[in-house]
Design an enzyme around this catalytic site. Structure first.
Site, PDB file in Angstrom:
ATOM      1  N   ASP A  41       0.271  -1.184  -0.232  1.00  0.00           N
ATOM      2  CA  ASP A  41       0.174   0.317   0.084  1.00  0.00           C
ATOM      3  C   ASP A  41       0.511   1.029   0.348  1.00  0.00           C
ATOM      4  O   ASP A  41       2.362   1.127   0.422  1.00  0.00           O
ATOM      5  CB  ASP A  41      -0.985   0.481   1.473  1.00  0.00           C
ATOM      6  CG  ASP A  41      -2.203  -0.802   1.264  1.00  0.00           C
ATOM      7  OD1 ASP A  41      -1.791  -1.950   0.375  1.00  0.00           O
ATOM      8  OD2 ASP A  41      -3.060  -0.541   1.999  1.00  0.00           O
ATOM      9  N   HIS A  70      -6.091   3.374  -3.932  1.00  0.00           N
ATOM     10  CA  HIS A  70      -6.252   3.389  -2.575  1.00  0.00           C
ATOM     11  C   HIS A  70      -6.394   4.936  -2.160  1.00  0.00           C
ATOM     12  O   HIS A  70      -6.073   5.794  -1.232  1.00  0.00           O
ATOM     13  CB  HIS A  70      -4.741   3.286  -2.167  1.00  0.00           C
ATOM     14  CG  HIS A  70      -4.208   2.729  -0.582  1.00  0.00           C
ATOM     15  ND1 HIS A  70      -5.465   2.311   0.640  1.00  0.00           N
ATOM     16  CD2 HIS A  70      -3.179   3.180   0.314  1.00  0.00           C
ATOM     17  CE1 HIS A  70      -5.541   2.147   1.429  1.00  0.00           C
ATOM     18  NE2 HIS A  70      -4.138   2.838   2.050  1.00  0.00           N
ATOM     19  N   HIS A 107      -4.636   9.389   0.671  1.00  0.00           N
ATOM     20  CA  HIS A 107      -5.212   9.388   1.972  1.00  0.00           C
ATOM     21  C   HIS A 107      -6.326   9.791   2.698  1.00  0.00           C
ATOM     22  O   HIS A 107      -5.192   9.336   4.052  1.00  0.00           O
ATOM     23  CB  HIS A 107      -4.114   8.650   1.944  1.00  0.00           C
ATOM     24  CG  HIS A 107      -3.644   7.092   3.072  1.00  0.00           C
ATOM     25  ND1 HIS A 107      -3.548   7.038   4.236  1.00  0.00           N
ATOM     26  CD2 HIS A 107      -3.413   5.971   1.909  1.00  0.00           C
ATOM     27  CE1 HIS A 107      -3.208   5.923   4.584  1.00  0.00           C
ATOM     28  NE2 HIS A 107      -3.469   5.368   3.124  1.00  0.00           N
ATOM     29  N   HIS A 140       3.420  -2.056   3.297  1.00  0.00           N
ATOM     30  CA  HIS A 140       3.788  -0.543   2.573  1.00  0.00           C
ATOM     31  C   HIS A 140       4.995  -0.955   1.682  1.00  0.00           C
ATOM     32  O   HIS A 140       6.293  -0.913   2.447  1.00  0.00           O
ATOM     33  CB  HIS A 140       3.271   0.737   3.803  1.00  0.00           C
ATOM     34  CG  HIS A 140       1.713   0.277   4.849  1.00  0.00           C
ATOM     35  ND1 HIS A 140       2.168  -0.729   5.323  1.00  0.00           N
ATOM     36  CD2 HIS A 140       1.145   1.115   4.235  1.00  0.00           C
ATOM     37  CE1 HIS A 140       0.499  -0.515   5.703  1.00  0.00           C
ATOM     38  NE2 HIS A 140       0.041   0.643   5.549  1.00  0.00           N
TER      39      HIS A 140
HETATM   40 ZN   LIG Z   1      -2.378   3.605   3.101  1.00  0.00          ZN
END
Ligand SMILES: [Zn+2]
Length: 293
Positions: free
Chosen positions: A116, A167, A171, A261
């Site tokens: 991510d 995503h 964010h 991530h």
């Molecule tokens: Zn995230």
């Protein structure tokens, strides 16, 4: 009138509920559609736990129609078939299809690796090299503004065969936003990713795993299925490479979806951890899966 694909998707959903309820009507060989969709998102406190709340199982299940496309660990894209190439077509999902998915089939020794918050030029290329080295396909949940800044990395991820997913653009915490603002975050990102890769994203993950009813409504309308996770090593907090490795190796089980991530800060611990845990999982017989492209 439902298409074969829609019928197949509905049947798949029923099967998954049955599998999750421990009422598998499928022989091991026929267990091709490993979704288990629980109703609660993993909390930050529940890092690396993969608890499955009891699902409500419908009483029937059936075989897929003859000629249905083979299902992998990830269910097929929603809607009545793929949109025409190059055309961003949003297909509204059914309520069932839009339920967040937190695990793959626990009956298969398969892991879904999700990465991510990128792309990030400091880490994404190294992650891609590692995944290539080990022959692993992953799902990258990209942040729109990062993707806009590094379109070459978006294309590189896609060219490596990984699955590119939405995503949001910035964010944000979607729980405190209007429907219009949420829609802008998701739609803008899907459109950019479509323009950059030629493919309309089919999966979405809310930042922090914090879906709101509004976010679910918007993602459903935009044809985006919702993917959560079941193993969170909290790599973003930089607890140390060995801690990340331990949390993953101790908690991964068949069907786990792992959260990592490659963006949002210094992710060198994550990258270092991958060098250890990816071969370790492969050595213990796991394979990795991402939604079909
Ligand atoms: Zn995230």
């Amino acid at each position: 009138m439902l298409s074969d694909r829609q019928i197949s998707a509905q049947i798949t959903s029923r099967r998954l509920l049955l599998v999750a309820a421990g009422m598998s009507l499928l022989g091991a060989a026929g267990c091709r559609s490993p979704w288990s969709d629980e109703g609660t998102a993993p909390s930050a406190e529940a890092a690396a736990s993969a608890a499955a709340p009891p699902p409500t199982a419908p009483p029937t299940a059936g075989a897929p129609p003859a000629g249905a496309p083979p299902a992998g660990p990830f269910p097929p894209p929603a809607g009545s078939g793929a949109p025409p190439a190059g055309e961003p077509v949003h297909r509204e999902l059914t309520e069932e299809e839009s339920k967040p998915v937190f695990e793959l089939d626990p009956g298969q020794r398969v892991v879904g690796l999700t990465i991510d918050d990128g792309p990030d030029p400091r880490h994404t290329p190294t992650v891609l090299a590692l995944l290539q080295q080990y022959g692993i396909r992953a799902t990258f949940f990209l942040i729109g503004e990062n993707a806009a800044e590094h379109p070459e990395l978006v294309r590189e991820i896609a060219d490596h065969g990984h699955h590119i997913a939405n995503h949001t653009w910035t964010h944000p915490d979607l729980r405190h936003m209007s429907e219009e603002a949420v829609r802008d975050e998701l739609e803008r990102t899907s459109d950019l990713l479509q323009r950059t890769t030629g493919r309309q994203p089919t999966w979405f993950r809310a930042p922090g795993g914090d879906w709101s009813p509004v976010a679910l409504r918007v993602s459903r309308a935009l044809g985006l299925r919702n993917l959560g996770w079941s193993v969170d090593p909290q790599d973003w907090a930089r607890p140390g490479t060995s801690v990340i490795v331990d949390r993953i190796l101790k908690n991964v089980r068949p069907g786990s979806i792992v959260l990592n991530h490659d963006g949002g800060g210094d992710r060198s611990q994550t990258v270092a951890a991958m060098k250890t845990y990816l071969p370790a999982l492969l050595d213990s017989g796991y394979s990795f899966s991402a939604p079909p492209n």
